[in-house]
Scaffold this motif. Structure first.
Motif, PDB file in Angstrom:
ATOM      1  N   ARG A   1      59.200   7.028 -31.471  1.00  0.00           N
ATOM      2  CA  ARG A   1      59.527   8.425 -31.785  1.00  0.00           C
ATOM      3  C   ARG A   1      58.454   9.392 -31.302  1.00  0.00           C
ATOM      4  N   CYS A   2      57.219   8.900 -31.210  1.00  0.00           N
ATOM      5  CA  CYS A   2      56.110   9.797 -30.875  1.00  0.00           C
ATOM      6  C   CYS A   2      55.742   9.799 -29.393  1.00  0.00           C
ATOM      7  N   GLN A   3      56.434   9.010 -28.593  1.00  0.00           N
ATOM      8  CA  GLN A   3      55.994   8.854 -27.207  1.00  0.00           C
ATOM      9  C   GLN A   3      56.056  10.157 -26.408  1.00  0.00           C
ATOM     10  N   ASN A   4      56.944  11.059 -26.775  1.00  0.00           N
ATOM     11  CA  ASN A   4      57.058  12.325 -26.046  1.00  0.00           C
ATOM     12  C   ASN A   4      56.441  13.501 -26.792  1.00  0.00           C
TER      13      ASN A   4
ATOM     14  N   THR B   1      49.053   2.538 -31.875  1.00  0.00           N
ATOM     15  CA  THR B   1      50.350   2.219 -31.276  1.00  0.00           C
ATOM     16  C   THR B   1      50.980   3.446 -30.620  1.00  0.00           C
ATOM     17  N   ALA B   2      50.960   4.568 -31.340  1.00  0.00           N
ATOM     18  CA  ALA B   2      51.577   5.788 -30.825  1.00  0.00           C
ATOM     19  C   ALA B   2      50.895   6.268 -29.546  1.00  0.00           C
ATOM     20  N   LEU B   3      49.572   6.219 -29.515  1.00  0.00           N
ATOM     21  CA  LEU B   3      48.837   6.656 -28.329  1.00  0.00           C
ATOM     22  C   LEU B   3      49.122   5.743 -27.138  1.00  0.00           C
ATOM     23  N   THR B   4      49.225   4.446 -27.379  1.00  0.00           N
ATOM     24  CA  THR B   4      49.509   3.497 -26.299  1.00  0.00           C
ATOM     25  C   THR B   4      50.901   3.723 -25.743  1.00  0.00           C
ATOM     26  N   PHE B   5      51.869   3.914 -26.621  1.00  0.00           N
ATOM     27  CA  PHE B   5      53.237   4.179 -26.168  1.00  0.00           C
ATOM     28  C   PHE B   5      53.322   5.503 -25.418  1.00  0.00           C
TER      29      PHE B   5
ATOM     30  N   PHE C   1      51.686   4.791 -21.856  1.00  0.00           N
ATOM     31  CA  PHE C   1      52.290   3.794 -20.964  1.00  0.00           C
ATOM     32  C   PHE C   1      53.799   3.669 -21.117  1.00  0.00           C
ATOM     33  N   GLY C   2      54.379   4.346 -22.115  1.00  0.00           N
ATOM     34  CA  GLY C   2      55.788   4.143 -22.394  1.00  0.00           C
ATOM     35  C   GLY C   2      55.967   2.957 -23.331  1.00  0.00           C
ATOM     36  N   VAL C   3      57.155   2.842 -23.922  1.00  0.00           N
ATOM     37  CA  VAL C   3      57.378   1.819 -24.937  1.00  0.00           C
ATOM     38  C   VAL C   3      57.354   0.413 -24.350  1.00  0.00           C
ATOM     39  N   GLU C   4      58.120   0.181 -23.298  1.00  0.00           N
ATOM     40  CA  GLU C   4      58.249  -1.172 -22.753  1.00  0.00           C
ATOM     41  C   GLU C   4      56.916  -1.693 -22.236  1.00  0.00           C
ATOM     42  N   VAL C   5      56.261  -0.892 -21.404  1.00  0.00           N
ATOM     43  CA  VAL C   5      54.966  -1.314 -20.860  1.00  0.00           C
ATOM     44  C   VAL C   5      53.905  -1.313 -21.960  1.00  0.00           C
TER      45      VAL C   5
END
Length: 447
Positions: free
Chosen positions: A117-120, A145-149, A152-156
């Motif tokens: 939810r936080c990736q964008n 987790t949120a910063l990594t997503f 790099f995006g969720v999948e990566v």
């Protein structure tokens, strides 16, 4: 500061260590064969049993080889490759068998969905969401987790976090080597202590249980690394870093922050001249702890002792055991958590070999405590205090059977066990305690 040769024998250490590894190999095979004959209490996929055996075999082999490794870089390389291989191996298995990256670990998907939810979101909005949606204990890993997503995006990002897990384990292994070398002054013991951490199978679990705890444990290890650097050098730089890492633990588990702070105070105050007085004070404080625990916990965490006890009683009642839940918690706090051989328990089957090792080395941990007290070896006081705090937390919280909480104190356990491995020589006491531990594990699995 170097470990006095008067208190130390490398031959005794290696003899105890070799016998323990042999017992680990024999008992692991024995439990697996016995379980296969008597049957499993869950419907387990064949790859789970195979994975349990492969991890156990490689784990024992890695511990055996570690005593011959002379270069720290070689050891760290082996630890990194070991963790990368098995982390990705289990992730692929989980995706193939369950169609989910974290297998059956429910909590993992809460962190994952939050990161999704936080990736964008902007950085400011991301931080606001973390503090709005999570309790203080979950802020650290949620933000990670949120910063990594976001980057790099969720999948990566899921694979990046998995890779970071192996990096964290390797970094913590190096710091434990340095801490051990500071305390023992013998590179072989330092290598083995580092190996007992880096190859420990729980570290490679690919759910949030493993990933979150490894981030947290690396912060804790960083504190101990800086604390003992300060212990030697007395520099303001190491003092400040120690306090920073103590504060960082507040975003993972608030109770640990207080434990580390008190342990750091002991480290700062204790010296050769007052070591006997400090030890007496620690013993008196330990006796008085039940009196002041309620006030300290409530003031520091906002949780009353009544709430803690109520949660513990609920957890004990949920076990449905025929013996006292408090008794199980107490025994497990000292020699557990117990390994599982006939049920998955979400992921526990995979690191059963590690828990088995922890059980049969408990005699060395307790004997290490005895010899530290007997010889007034004040350099170990802070770690000893931290481990005692951990035992109290596991029992009072009713979480002694959960490795997520025990892993937080495993670093102290390794140090104390290595001390005991180098000191105790009564083979009847060692054999008696180890066989009793194996009997308890047998009863726990086939109850």
């Amino acid at each position: 500061m170097r470990y006095n040769n008067y208190y130390y024998s490398i031959q005794r250490f290696l003899k105890n260590y070799n016998h323990t590894l042999l017992l680990l190999a024999v008992s692991l095979c024995g439990y697996m064969i016995l379980t296969a004959i008597l049957g499993y209490k869950e419907n387990l996929a064949p790859f789970m049993i195979l994975s349990q055996f492969i991890v156990g075999l490689v784990f024992i082999g890695a511990l055996f080889i570690s005593k011959y490794i002379k270069s720290l870089n070689q050891l760290l390389f082996c630890i990194f490759v070991y963790n990368v291989f098995f982390s990705f191996y289990f992730r692929i298995l989980f995706l193939d068998h369950y169609g989910m990256p974290y297998g059956l670990a429910v909590d993992s998907y809460s962190y994952d969905q939050f990161g999704y939810r936080c990736q964008n979101s902007s950085f400011n909005q991301l931080v606001k969401n973390v503090f709005a949606e999570w309790d203080i204990d979950d802020i650290g890993y949620s933000l990670f987790t949120a910063l990594t997503f976001k980057l790099f995006g969720v999948e990566v990002g899921r694979w990046v976090i998995l890779l970071c897990n192996s990096i964290f384990v390797t970094i913590a292994s190096k710091m434990l080597y340095v801490i051990s070398d500071t305390l023992f002054g013998v590179k072989k013991i330092s290598c083995i202590a580092s190996a007992m951490w880096g190859f420990f199978p729980f570290m490679l679990i690919t759910t949030s249980v493993g990933l979150k705890e490894n981030v947290f444990c690396t912060i804790i290890m960083s504190f101990w690394y800086c604390a003992y650097k300060y212990f030697i050098n007395k520099g303001i730089f190491w003092f400040a870093l120690s306090l920073i890492f103590i504060l960082l633990t507040f975003t993972f588990r608030t109770a640990i922050t207080l434990m580390l702070l008190l342990s750091f105070i002991v480290l700062c105050l204790t010296n050769k001249n007052n070591r006997k007085s400090i030890l007496r004070l620690l013993i008196l404080s330990g006796v008085a702890t039940p009196i002041f625990a309620s006030l300290a916990i409530e003031k520091f965490t906002g949780i009353s002792m009544e709430q803690v006890i109520a949660v513990a009683e609920h957890r004990n009642a949920s076990m449905g055991a025929s013996v006292s839940g408090n008794m199980i918690q107490t025994i497990s706090a000292f020699i557990g958590p117990f390994p599982n051989f006939n049920r998955l328990v979400q992921y526990g089957l995979y690191h059963s070999s590690g828990l088995l090792l922890k059980g049969i080395t408990s005699v060395f941990c307790v004997s290490g405590i005895y010899y530290i007290i007997k010889s007034y070896d004040y350099r170990f006081y802070p770690i000893l205090l931290y481990w005692i705090f951990g035992i109290a937390l596991l029992i009072l919280g009713g979480v002694a059977l959960d490795m997520r909480y025990a892993i937080t104190f495993y670093m102290a356990y390794v140090i104390l066990a290595c001390y005991g491995l180098s000191r105790i020589k009564n083979k009847f006491i060692i054999a008696g305690v180890q066989l009793s531990t194996l009997a308890v594990i047998l009863l726990y699995n086939f109850r």
